[in-house]
Structure formats: C-alpha cells, structure tokens
Design a protein around this motif. Structure first.
Motif, PDB file in Angstrom:
ATOM      1  N   UNK A 159       1.355   6.553  -6.902  1.00 26.94           N
ATOM      2  CA  UNK A 159       0.211   7.347  -7.348  1.00 26.94           C
ATOM      3  C   UNK A 159       0.430   8.837  -7.095  1.00 26.94           C
ATOM      4  N   UNK A 160       1.124   9.162  -6.011  1.00 27.35           N
ATOM      5  CA  UNK A 160       1.450  10.561  -5.740  1.00 27.35           C
ATOM      6  C   UNK A 160       2.347  11.112  -6.836  1.00 27.35           C
ATOM      7  N   UNK A 174       0.353  11.676 -10.094  1.00 29.60           N
ATOM      8  CA  UNK A 174      -0.448  12.895 -10.017  1.00 29.60           C
ATOM      9  C   UNK A 174       0.429  14.147 -10.109  1.00 29.60           C
ATOM     10  N   UNK A 175       1.504  14.165  -9.363  1.00 24.02           N
ATOM     11  CA  UNK A 175       2.397  15.327  -9.376  1.00 24.02           C
ATOM     12  C   UNK A 175       3.043  15.523 -10.744  1.00 24.02           C
ATOM     13  N   UNK A 177       4.586  18.825 -12.137  1.00 23.00           N
ATOM     14  CA  UNK A 177       5.855  19.038 -11.434  1.00 23.00           C
ATOM     15  C   UNK A 177       6.999  18.237 -12.064  1.00 23.00           C
ATOM     16  N   UNK A 188      10.038  17.821 -10.996  1.00 24.13           N
ATOM     17  CA  UNK A 188      11.017  17.172 -10.116  1.00 24.13           C
ATOM     18  C   UNK A 188      10.770  15.677  -9.906  1.00 24.13           C
ATOM     19  N   UNK A 248       0.831  -1.203   0.000  1.00 23.31           N
ATOM     20  CA  UNK A 248       0.000   0.000   0.000  1.00 23.31           C
ATOM     21  C   UNK A 248       0.870   1.260   0.000  1.00 23.31           C
ATOM     22  N   UNK A 256       0.851   4.188  -2.816  1.00 21.68           N
ATOM     23  CA  UNK A 256       0.563   5.593  -2.531  1.00 21.68           C
ATOM     24  C   UNK A 256       1.638   6.500  -3.124  1.00 21.68           C
ATOM     25  N   UNK A 257       2.882   6.116  -2.897  1.00 25.28           N
ATOM     26  CA  UNK A 257       3.971   6.943  -3.423  1.00 25.28           C
ATOM     27  C   UNK A 257       3.951   6.959  -4.948  1.00 25.28           C
TER      28      UNK A 257
END
Lengths: 566, 70
Positions: free
Chosen positions: A396-397, A400-401, A405, A407, A389, A393-394
């Motif tokens: 998917x983050x 999205x970023x 972004x 970086x 999990x 999360x990382x």
C-alpha cells in the motif's frame, strides 16, 4: 462405471465437439501412456510421435476443456507448438500483445512495453482461449497414427509404479467397465488436481497464498487495445486487485481478488458476479456497454512444485507436476517447456538408445525451472495478494508513493514467464569440464569476434532470414549441428562427418545446417552450435574438432561420464 | 552539519526531525500513521541508497520494543 458428461459445455464463443467414448482396448500393454489430453499431454504425445514413438493418451472427458483457462501464451510456447505444427491457429485467431498497465486511483502508475525483437516470429504474448489450443492439438493428434487418443477413459488407481524395473500398471474406468493398462512409462499430465499425484501421495513444496480470485469471461465490445490491465485497490474492491485481458471473439477475461473469508460458493453466485463485473466496467468508464457472462471459476495463487518429477516409471509434467501463479502467465507456458524437455528424452530411453538416467535430467532441469519460478513469482504474488500485514503495508505504501514517485514503480513489474536456461545441465559438455567446448570463450576479451551470442543452456534465438522465413521454422526432429561462418561454400570436414555417422549408427538423429546469413552471423558469431531436440544449446565451439564433438554428443544423450551409473 | 560526526545530525537538526515526525504522525491520524511511516521509510531508504544500512537500522529499531507505552 465412469459416467461422462456428453452434453457440450455451454459457451457463447466455442463450438464444443463431443467425441464418442473410446471402446476398451484389445491390447492393454503400451510403451508410453499419457494421462490427460490437455495442452501438455497432447503436446507430449505429438512430440513423441515426431521422434517415432507411439503413445496412448487417456482422457476422462469426451470434449476439450470447459472454460478459457490458460489464455496468454508466450513466444517460447508458440515456438514449442510450432515444432508440432500447432502454431497456425494462434497466428490466425490469437491476439498478440506486449504492453501492460497498472492503475491506482484512476491514474496509470506503471506501463511496461516488452520489446518485440524483429527476429522473433511470434509476439511476446498471444491471447487465445485454451479450448482453441486443445482443439488444434486434438485435430493434429487425430491425424497422427502413432497417437491413440482414448476419450471417456478415467484413471482410477496406480496399481504399480514400476519402481525396481517392472512395468507400470494403472486401472482405468470407462462407460463400458474397467481395465488394467500396462505401460513402460506413464506420463501424468492430469492437471492441478492430478489424481495420479494424490494416489501416489506425493507432496508439493513451496507456498500457497491466501488470496482467492474469481476469473470470469464476458463477451463485450470494449474499445480498448490488447494490453494487460491491472487495477490496484479499486473503489469497488478496496485493498484488492483486478486484472483484465482481452481475448478473441469479443471476449474479455476479468480477474478480481475476493475479500478475505469469502468462499468460492459465495463468490460464484450469479448476482455477485454480475454486480462486481458491472462495478469494474463502471469504474473504467464503460458501464453502459452490454455484456454477457460466459464462464467463471475461482482460483488461489500458489507457487508449488514436486521435488522430483519421476516416481518409478511415472513421470509428471504440467500442472500435475507444479502449481504456479497466474501472475506472469506461468501455468501452461511452463507446462509446454516440460513437455518439450521430456519428450525427446523419453523417446530415446523408450527406444533403448539412452540410459534411464537421461530421464533424471528432466527432473534436474525442470524442477530447477519450477523452483526459479516459485522464487520469482513469489515476489509478484506478494505484491498482488499480500499475505501478511507487513507485506500489505509495504504494498500500500508503494501504491500511494507511485502516484508521484518514479523510484517505486518498477515494483509493479509482473515478471513474465520466460524460457528457462539449463546452464548447469549434466547434458552440457562444459558441465564436465570447461575444456570440452568454447562456451566460456565467446564474448571474452580474447575473443576476436566479440559476439557473446547464445549461451549454452539457453533456448535457440530466432533469426529472420527473409520476411516470413525464420531460422527456427524448420528445426529438425533430432539434434541440430548449426555451423555458422562467413564463407559461402563450406563442407563439413571428413573427420566430423565420421563422428556424425557413428552417432547416427547408434540410432540418434542429427542434422547439419550451414549458415552464412549475415543476421545469423551477427546474432551467434562464427562457430559450431549443438542444439538438443528441444532447441536448447548444449555445446558451442569457435573451432569444431571431432574429439570434442564426439564427447559433447555422448553427454547430450546422457552417456557422459557422470551419468553412466557404475 | 555536525562537525564532530559528519554522518550524524546536529542537535538542533535532531530536535527538528523529532518535532517534524511527531507532528506528521499526528497529522496522518491513527488510521494512516502506519502507512505514512512505511512510505517515509521507503523514501528515506531510497535517498540513503544503501540497502545494507537499512538492514542494520531495521535491527536497531526492532530491539527494545516491548514495554514501550502506546
């Protein structure tokens, strides 16, 4: 009794030739028996033959592999295949490429372009279906009198591993019945589900990842260039990843991740395949183009290796030795390096010219390479198929970023297979004492030429001498002493010649090449370079002297101080 | 700026961050709160450009988690 499928594998693009089952042999003793005539087994046999060593190649099927399997071949793999003359097919049929793209929510969030060095003969990557690779190698093997390829012979059991000095023995089944084959050495190249590996109960170390993927080959005319395409969290396959690769003859490889819990049987249902592939094509705006399915399979990402590639007189190479992730094209490309590393060492041991400990350097060098891949490819795999999990999360983050972004975008990098450098190999003179060569001096502040050049352990760097004429085109069957200098007329010093003559008298092959081409000078710097038969540098000098050359040569064949067992 | 400790927020700034985070978590909604916080961590880590500090703060944040009302 081993019964083999003798109808050709179905294919929309490959013309399978079914070979007759080979009869049981008259002479059941051989020096080297290679199990598995896939890309790695065939390359091993051809490289052994190049060194004058006979081999028997055992293949349970009577035709080349079903399905396209390994599709993307690296520059290094083609350099290795060039050593056995198998590169022409790639240049004629293969699709070269060097760019990859990652998409999220319809936006391209990452693009990578691998620079094509004009001094490399081969493109960073070339796509060709594995059947064509195997067919080229089979055709070359058929012309090589030192290779006996036996079709329709299946290994049943390892009767003796040859630990404690005795010969190895394997039991083989054929449509005509069984026989026992004895061998001085057995090379297991029998793939991911290696029967030899499981018979010997050898355990793999590393990680298996949950994510399962379908790979499906379709024939379709898509107006898209040959570039890697990766799609993250597409609408039709939420949370999962899809990859597309172009292949020759209007073929496309589609890889898509399966939802958790779905079984391979469910995934390979024709309706499911059809629906999902259509959804992918719809998503990329080409849903109206007709297509047909050729082949499909399910795989799961794993990053595993045997900790030791020698078990008595049984050696392991390719997928029999390690299971590496498809991300970064690590499978066959790593296997070719195994074959190239193993063949010259096995040849010398079998010919009685080098100690058995030389084979231990195969394990030392190639297990280190596999572990490095397990580590690196682990990162890619955790991004492509998040195992927990937290990782999901990382990931998917980042997705999205990445829309806005910059970086986070480097995290999409898929870390392509590259040739391993044997930096701390015991075969390198400098591993015993840095004074034995000048490796450390190159590029140092005190170094007049300021060319850092190729480091000891690295594979040879190619140089375009003329258009279509490259330094590595005629790499000899043996060691190469490359002497690079600015002076046009250079002859080898008499004392150096004497050292080389003594080396040859011991039965080793070493070739000398003088180079004063400005591009070679620019790439390497003036000096002398000792290359192993697998094209890896094992010593380099600013000033070549006979004593240090002699030491380096002894190290290179496993007769250095630490390798001679007391 | 907090003149007694330049590396920390002043009290009014802290109050500001407090409200901003609470309202942002509500705005993201229960379905997306975790993802929002993960993104925010990456953005803040990048701004901080100090991965060791991130490691230290991860340890601090992992402490004393059980027993908190959800």
């Amino acid at each position: 009794m081993h019964q083999v499928q003798t109808t050709p594998h179905p294919s929309v693009y490959f013309d399978y030739k079914v070979y007759a089952a080979s009869p049981r042999p008259v002479n059941m003793a051989a020096c080297v028996v290679i199990v598995g005539a896939g890309p790695v087994g065939l390359t091993t046999a051809l490289l052994l033959a190049k060194q004058g060593v006979r081999s028997v190649l055992i293949e349970s099927e009577q035709q080349v592999c079903s399905g396209s399997r390994a599709l993307a071949f690296t520059r290094r793999s083609l350099e290795i295949l060039q050593q056995v003359g198998a590169h022409t097919m790639f240049e004629n049929l293969g699709l070269p490429w060097r760019c990859g793209n990652s998409f999220y929510r319809g936006q391209r969030v990452f693009r990578m372009e691998i620079a094509h060095n004009p001094h490399d003969r081969f493109a960073p990557l070339t796509n060709v279906q594995q059947q064509f690779v195997e067919q080229s190698l089979v055709d070359l093997a058929a012309q090589q009198p030192l290779i006996e390829l036996r079709w329709g012979h299946k290994v049943l059991d390892v009767l003796e591993t040859g630990i404690n000095g005795a010969q190895a023995a394997i039991e083989i089944d054929t449509p005509e019945g069984r026989y026992v084959q004895r061998a001085a050495y057995v090379v297991a190249c029998d793939g991911a589900r290696s029967h030899l590996r499981s018979q010997l109960n050898l355990k793999l170390e590393g990680s298996s990842y949950e994510g399962r993927f379908v790979i499906a080959d379709i024939r379709i005319q898509l107006p898209l260039p040959t570039e890697r395409l990766a799609f993250f969290d597409p609408t039709w396959n939420p949370g999962n990843t899809v990859l597309m690769h172009r292949a020759p003859l209007d073929m496309w490889r589609v890889d898509y991740q399966l939802p958790a819990g779905e079984t391979p049987e469910e995934a390979l249902q024709p309706e499911s395949l059809k629906r999902r592939i259509q959804a992918q094509l719809d998503m990329i705006g080409h849903g109206g183009i007709p297509w047909e399915l050729d082949w499909s399979s399910v795989y799961s990402a794993r990053a595993l290796t045997l900790p030791d590639y020698r078990h008595g007189r049984v050696l392991f190479a390719g997928d029999a030795a390690h299971l590496l992730p498809i991300f970064g094209v690590r499978g066959a490309n790593t296997g070719f390096q195994d074959a190239q590393n193993l063949a010259w060492k096995l040849a010398l041991v079998v010919q009685g010219k080098a100690p058995l400990t030389l084979l231990d350097t195969y394990t030392h060098e190639r297990v280190a390479a596999a572990r490095e891949i397990v580590f690196e490819a682990g990162k890619s795999t955790r991004f492509m198929t998040p195992p927990t999990r937290g990782y999901r999360l990382l990931r998917d983050a980042v997705l999205s970023l990445s829309l806005t972004q910059e970086f986070v975008r480097p995290l999409y990098h898929w870390r392509t297979s590259r040739a391993h450098a044997y930096l701390d190999s015991p075969l390198n003179a400098a591993s015993h004492d840095v004074a034995w060569d000048d490796n450390a001096q190159f590029g140092a502040a005190s170094d007049a030429s300021q060319v850092e050049g190729l480091k000891v352990g690295e594979p040879m760097a190619n140089v375009a001498l003329e258009p279509r004429d490259y330094l590595m085109d005629n790499f000899p069957a043996g060691f190469l002493l490359l002497i690079v200098s600015a002076q046009e007329t250079v002859t080898t010093d008499a004392e150096i010649e004497a050292v080389l003559a003594q080396f040859r008298a011991q039965g080793f092959a070493i070739f000398v090449q003088h180079q004063h081409h400005p591009q070679v000078l620019a790439c390497y710097g003036a000096g002398a370079y000792l290359f192993r038969p697998d094209q890896h540098l094992c010593a380099r000098w600013r000033t070549l002297d006979p004593r240090r050359l002699e030491f380096a040569l002894q190290c290179a064949v496993g007769a250095g101080p630490e390798l001679i067992s007391v | 700026m907090n003149t007694s400790n330049p590396a920390a927020l002043t009290i009014p700034q802290l109050e500001n961050v407090y409200d901003t985070l609470a309202e942002a978590i509500d705005s993201a909604g229960p379905q997306h709160a975790e993802l929002f916080l993960t993104k925010l961590c990456l953005l803040l880590a990048n701004r901080l450009s100090d991965d060791m500090a991130v490691g230290e703060m991860v340890k601090v944040a992992l402490a004393d988690l059980s027993g908190a009302a959800r």
